[in-house]
Design a protein around this motif. Structure first.
Motif, short mmCIF file in Angstrom:
data_model
loop_
_atom_site.label_atom_id
_atom_site.label_comp_id
_atom_site.label_asym_id
_atom_site.label_seq_id
_atom_site.Cartn_x
_atom_site.Cartn_y
_atom_site.Cartn_z
N GLU A 187 0.64 -1.17 -0.03
CA GLU A 187 -0.09 0.10 0.07
C GLU A 187 0.81 1.48 -0.03
O GLU A 187 2.11 1.14 0.30
CB GLU A 187 -1.13 0.03 1.15
N LEU A 188 0.24 2.54 -0.20
CA LEU A 188 1.05 3.67 -0.45
C LEU A 188 0.87 4.42 0.76
O LEU A 188 -0.10 4.72 1.00
CB LEU A 188 0.70 4.29 -1.63
N GLU A 212 10.08 15.02 9.17
CA GLU A 212 10.77 15.48 10.32
C GLU A 212 10.49 14.51 11.31
O GLU A 212 11.14 14.02 12.26
CB GLU A 212 10.55 16.89 10.51
N ARG A 213 8.59 14.22 11.54
CA ARG A 213 8.25 13.63 12.53
C ARG A 213 8.42 11.94 12.25
O ARG A 213 8.23 11.47 13.39
CB ARG A 213 6.93 14.14 12.91
N GLY A 214 8.20 11.68 11.32
CA GLY A 214 8.16 10.24 10.95
C GLY A 214 6.64 9.67 11.05
O GLY A 214 6.71 8.43 10.96
N THR A 215 5.72 10.41 11.17
CA THR A 215 4.16 9.90 11.36
C THR A 215 3.93 9.32 10.11
O THR A 215 4.33 9.80 8.78
CB THR A 215 3.54 11.14 11.72
N ARG A 216 2.81 8.63 10.16
CA ARG A 216 2.75 7.53 9.12
C ARG A 216 1.32 7.38 8.52
O ARG A 216 0.47 7.39 9.49
CB ARG A 216 3.13 6.12 9.35
N GLN A 217 0.83 7.77 7.41
CA GLN A 217 -0.48 7.57 7.06
C GLN A 217 -0.77 6.97 5.88
O GLN A 217 -0.01 7.30 4.82
CB GLN A 217 -0.97 9.03 6.86
N VAL A 218 -1.77 5.86 5.79
CA VAL A 218 -1.60 5.24 4.58
C VAL A 218 -2.75 6.09 3.64
O VAL A 218 -3.81 6.49 3.90
CB VAL A 218 -2.49 3.94 4.96
N LEU A 219 -2.06 6.29 2.33
CA LEU A 219 -3.00 7.19 1.34
C LEU A 219 -3.57 6.37 0.40
O LEU A 219 -4.90 6.82 0.25
CB LEU A 219 -2.08 8.03 0.45
N VAL A 220 -3.25 5.15 0.08
CA VAL A 220 -3.96 4.50 -1.12
C VAL A 220 -3.65 2.99 -0.40
O VAL A 220 -2.76 2.41 -0.33
CB VAL A 220 -3.36 4.59 -2.37
N THR A 221 -5.02 2.30 -0.10
CA THR A 221 -4.71 1.10 0.26
C THR A 221 -4.67 -0.01 -1.00
O THR A 221 -4.77 0.26 -1.93
CB THR A 221 -6.11 0.61 1.18
N ALA A 222 -4.28 -1.10 -0.44
CA ALA A 222 -4.39 -2.46 -1.46
C ALA A 222 -5.66 -2.70 -2.15
O ALA A 222 -5.71 -3.04 -3.29
CB ALA A 222 -3.77 -3.59 -0.75
N ALA A 223 -6.54 -2.31 -1.22
CA ALA A 223 -8.07 -2.66 -1.80
C ALA A 223 -8.32 -1.54 -2.76
O ALA A 223 -9.11 -1.84 -3.95
CB ALA A 223 -8.90 -2.71 -0.45
N GLN A 224 -7.95 -0.30 -2.70
CA GLN A 224 -7.93 0.56 -3.44
C GLN A 224 -7.37 0.51 -4.95
O GLN A 224 -7.60 0.96 -5.85
CB GLN A 224 -7.93 2.14 -3.06
N LEU A 225 -6.23 -0.38 -4.65
CA LEU A 225 -5.45 -0.59 -5.98
C LEU A 225 -5.83 -1.79 -6.65
O LEU A 225 -5.04 -2.44 -7.51
CB LEU A 225 -3.98 -0.78 -5.49
N THR A 226 -7.08 -2.47 -6.15
CA THR A 226 -7.44 -3.85 -6.87
C THR A 226 -8.46 -3.46 -7.95
O THR A 226 -9.61 -2.91 -7.52
CB THR A 226 -8.10 -4.83 -5.63
N PRO A 227 -8.52 -3.59 -9.43
CA PRO A 227 -9.27 -3.17 -10.40
C PRO A 227 -10.53 -4.16 -9.99
O PRO A 227 -10.29 -5.31 -9.42
CB PRO A 227 -8.73 -3.77 -11.54
N PRO A 228 -11.64 -3.65 -10.31
CA PRO A 228 -12.94 -4.47 -10.26
C PRO A 228 -12.70 -5.96 -11.05
O PRO A 228 -12.48 -6.07 -12.04
CB PRO A 228 -14.02 -3.49 -10.88
N GLY A 229 -13.23 -6.89 -10.26
CA GLY A 229 -13.26 -8.09 -10.46
C GLY A 229 -11.90 -9.01 -10.68
O GLY A 229 -11.50 -10.24 -11.07
N ALA A 230 -10.75 -8.30 -10.21
CA ALA A 230 -9.26 -8.65 -10.18
C ALA A 230 -9.22 -9.48 -8.83
O ALA A 230 -9.86 -9.10 -7.79
CB ALA A 230 -8.30 -7.71 -10.33
N ALA A 231 -8.31 -10.34 -9.11
CA ALA A 231 -7.98 -11.42 -7.82
C ALA A 231 -7.30 -10.80 -6.93
O ALA A 231 -7.15 -11.21 -5.70
CB ALA A 231 -7.21 -12.71 -8.37
#
Length: 750
Positions: free
Chosen positions: A71-72, A78-97
């Motif tokens: 995931e992205l 500077e602080r190292g705080t982490r935020q998921v911008l794009v999940t693996a589910a959002q990178l999955t095309p419709p109908g794809a495995a």
């Protein structure tokens, strides 16, 4: 002693049933070919690809989620705080495995759209064609671009400056796709020989040009290269194992002295229409438009033109509306000149940085837009190897150099106003090689540091102070495995070349080295103007292969002769001009004499090996210095420069039509009759770079000279001779050959 008939045989080396590959060792201190090339034991830790955001306030990278999918993630610098911008589910095309396998990505300027490259396929050396998708963070929509095209045929897709469109190349034509709907085809003549927005084999290989178009800063136009390859002859690769009948694969490949593609640059409206071609004079088949970018505005382009001999470079500014051009700066050299990749515009386009050897050393200059004012920012008897960044607000130029040791690289900075003394920023307690990926605002950088035998560590640092912030790729597992290996002493030193010039070298000695013993010595050589081998940096599998040999009792040595691209001044690098292979052979032979004088060196057991130009050098040394070398392995060697391409060969050797003597003097074929020792030739029959033709021409010369040798041909393999278990087979073959002919201590043939 073998009979005369046996001595004339060309032996095809196979793997005998009685000599299988060495089994995977269970001793963590020992290496084997399968462990190096057939296991994941020495896999390097991955990081990225990382993209800076907001000038450098944050960056994104790909990370594994708890489920194992990538995931992205956005990380505050500077602080190292982490935020998921794009999940693996959002990178999955419709109908794809599953999600798309993201190979590269780019953000639109407002960070609302993500451009994804996936399903790539190789074009010559790199995977530069594939599929592109756009993910819209606002709507959550994921859409594939270029649906009209065949799978894996889109190239170099790029957002427009406003993020609303994407331009790309499909099968040698240029397109713009509006993300609100609709595709505009900008060129209509793309074919096998008319190439729009990308390049032919030789431009890609030798000028490092692949992506052949640029959006204007205002997004209204695109500038692009067009090549007409209709006059370039085909070289045919024959694939004999894909089916019961051989297939022929033609590749447009201009041999030295032959016909090049005709190149030109045009500007076209992003909405379509006629192209305005730049009015660059001269024969387009006998010059190269080696670089092209927008010149800090949407009205002008900056172009670097090389003449065919590549000893003159014209820096030109071109009017994007009319195509008119004017030359603002000229670089000339008796040998060759280098193109400049470190051109940075300053002061709203009124000045730019330029890199030149005009005073005998590679320095960074500040040049006015009209070329009339040229000021050296880095004076001194040393070479700048790369610009890391320019900070106009702080008034700093950041660059890599190593004034005291050509085998190392460090970060320095100098004032843009020329005041004060340059300042070294890389830590004094970290000798070795330092690399930097700096943020656009020059506040931060990903700093990668390694040493010879020590894997790289990548750390986020505050650039101006070099203060470490966090480790982003520590390679702890790899470092632990390497540290556990049995290793002997390593020495960096200098040895004299043919004219007394001191040459950089390293020596790897066996574990438990005993100076009272005499050891077989294997030289590893490249020796050409493309690569230096004597660097204080992590060498990956090549280092591990040499370490394996030291564990078996070999001493391994490498020397950088004159002509290699070491930061030792213009004269050191360009002494070889017009006679590739001649001076290099003299230097390497003199260096080997110096090693032979060392008390632990067994002169009767000297061998040499190299790949590509290193294979070329191995052959020259075996044939011309039979008093020194008894064994050589030449992998994918050039054997005569007339068989290689125009751009590379003519840059260093001139035209064969006017320098036939220089071509012949450097060719191993000329000296084939001098073979007295053991020779193993290795080549892939599908090599599109150094054609198998090179080895076959040498084979004929060796047959004519009635000299025995051994040959291993890898069917359909390219210049890298890789894929599947190929590397295990190849290095296992070389290991056994060296053990047979060097470790056994056979005296040199008379």
């Amino acid at each position: 002693m073998r009979s005369l008939v046996a001595r004339l045989l060309v032996v095809l080396l196979l793997v005998p049933a009685s000599a299988p590959f060495a089994a995977q060792t269970t001793d963590s201190t020992r290496l084997s070919v399968p462990r190096i090339f057939g296991s994941a034991d020495f896999q390097s830790e991955s990081f990225g690809p990382a993209r800076w955001l907001g000038g450098g306030s944050a960056y994104t990278t790909l990370e594994r989620s708890p489920t194992g999918a990538r995931e992205l993630v956005r990380i505050d610098t500077e602080r190292g705080t982490r935020q998921v911008l794009v999940t693996a589910a959002q990178l999955t095309p419709p109908g794809a495995a599953g999600p798309l396998a993201v190979e590269s990505y780019a953000w639109s300027g407002d960070l609302q759209r993500l451009l994804i490259f996936t399903n790539s396929r190789r074009v010559w050396r790199q995977n530069t064609r594939g599929d592109y998708w756009v993910f819209d963070r606002t709507t959550g929509a994921l859409r594939q671009l270029g649906r009209f095209a065949r799978p894996s045929t889109l190239m170099f897709a790029k957002f427009s400056p406003d993020g609303g469109r994407v331009a790309y190349v499909v099968e040698n034509d240029l397109y713009v796709e509006d993300l609100a709907g609709g595709v505009t085809r900008l060129t209509h003549d793309g074919s096998r020989t008319i190439i729009n927005g990308t390049f032919d084999w030789v431009y890609e290989e030798e000028l490092d040009l692949r992506d052949g178009f640029r959006w204007s800063p205002d997004g209204r136009r695109l500038a692009y290269w067009q090549l007409d390859a209709s006059g370039v002859r085909d070289f045919y690769l024959v694939r004999t194992t894909d089916s019961v009948y051989a297939a022929v694969e033609p590749i447009q490949y201009p041999k030295a002295g032959g016909t090049n593609s005709a190149g030109r640059v045009g500007v076209v409206d992003a909405a379509g229409g006629a192209t305005t071609w730049l009015a660059i004079d001269g024969d387009p088949r006998n010059q190269y438009i080696a670089r092209m970018e927008w010149a800090a505005s949407s009205d002008e382009l900056v172009v670097q033109r090389l003449n065919r001999l590549q000893n003159r470079l014209d820096l030109m500014l071109a009017d994007a509306r009319t195509g008119a051009v004017r030359t603002v700066l000229v670089e000339e050299d008796r040998a060759w000149v280098e193109v400049v990749d470190d051109l940075v515009w300053l002061d709203q386009g009124r000045r730019f940085t330029w890199v030149s050897e005009r005073d005998g050393w590679t320095h960074v200059y500040l040049v006015s837009r009209d070329g009339r004012e040229v000021r050296d920012l880095t004076p001194g008897d040393f070479d700048v190897t790369r610009i890391v960044g320019v900070d106009p607000r702080g008034g700093w130029l950041y660059y890599l150099a190593s004034p005291g040791a050509a085998t190392q690289r460090y970060l320095w900075r100098a004032r843009l106003d020329g005041r004060g003394r340059p300042e070294r920023l890389s830590p004094a307690d970290q000798p070795g090689t330092h690399g930097y990926n700096a943020s656009p605002d020059l506040r931060w950088a990903f700093h990668t540091y390694s040493r010879f035998g020590a894997p790289p560590v990548t750390t986020l640092v505050a650039l101006g102070t070099h203060r470490p912030v966090r480790v982003v790729a520590g390679n702890r597992a790899l470092s632990a495995r390497v540290s556990a290996l049995a290793r002997g002493p390593v020495e960096f030193l200098q040895v004299p070349g043919a004219d007394g010039t001191m040459l950089d070298a390293w020596i790897m000695k066996p574990p438990g080295f005993d100076p009272a013993r005499r050891y077989p010595v294997l030289f590893y050589v490249y020796g050409g103007p493309a690569t230096a081998t004597v660097t204080d940096a992590w060498g990956g599998n090549r280092y591990l292969w040499h370490l394996l040999l030291t564990q078996k009792g070999y001493v391994v040595v490498s020397v950088d002769n004159r002509g290699t691209p070491a930061p030792r001044g213009r004269d050191f690098r360009k002494a070889i001009y017009g006679q590739l292979g001649v001076l290099e052979t003299l230097d390497q032979g003199a260096a080997a004499e110096a090693v032979a004088a060392m008390p632990w060196a067994d002169r009767s057991r000297f061998g040499i090996w190299g790949w590509s130009n290193g294979g070329f050098m191995s052959l020259n040394l075996l044939f011309q210095r039979a008093d020194l070398y008894g064994t050589a392995i030449a992998v994918a060697p050039v054997t005569h420069w007339k068989y290689y391409d125009t751009i590379y060969t003519e840059r260093y050797n001139g035209l064969p039509q006017t320098n036939a003597e220089g071509y012949d003097r450097g060719s191993p074929i000329t000296y084939a009759g001098g073979l007295r020792g053991n020779l193993l030739l290795i080549h892939g029959t599908g090599d599109d770079n150094v054609h198998y033709q090179n080895t076959e021409a040498l084979v004929n010369a060796l047959i004519d000279a009635t000299r025995p040798f051994s040959l291993m041909a890898y069917p359909n393999r390219t210049h890298s001779i890789s894929g599947g278990t190929t590397s295990v087979h190849l290095y296992g073959l070389m290991e056994r050959y060296l053990d047979q002919h060097l470790m056994g201590g056979s005296p040199l043939a008379p």
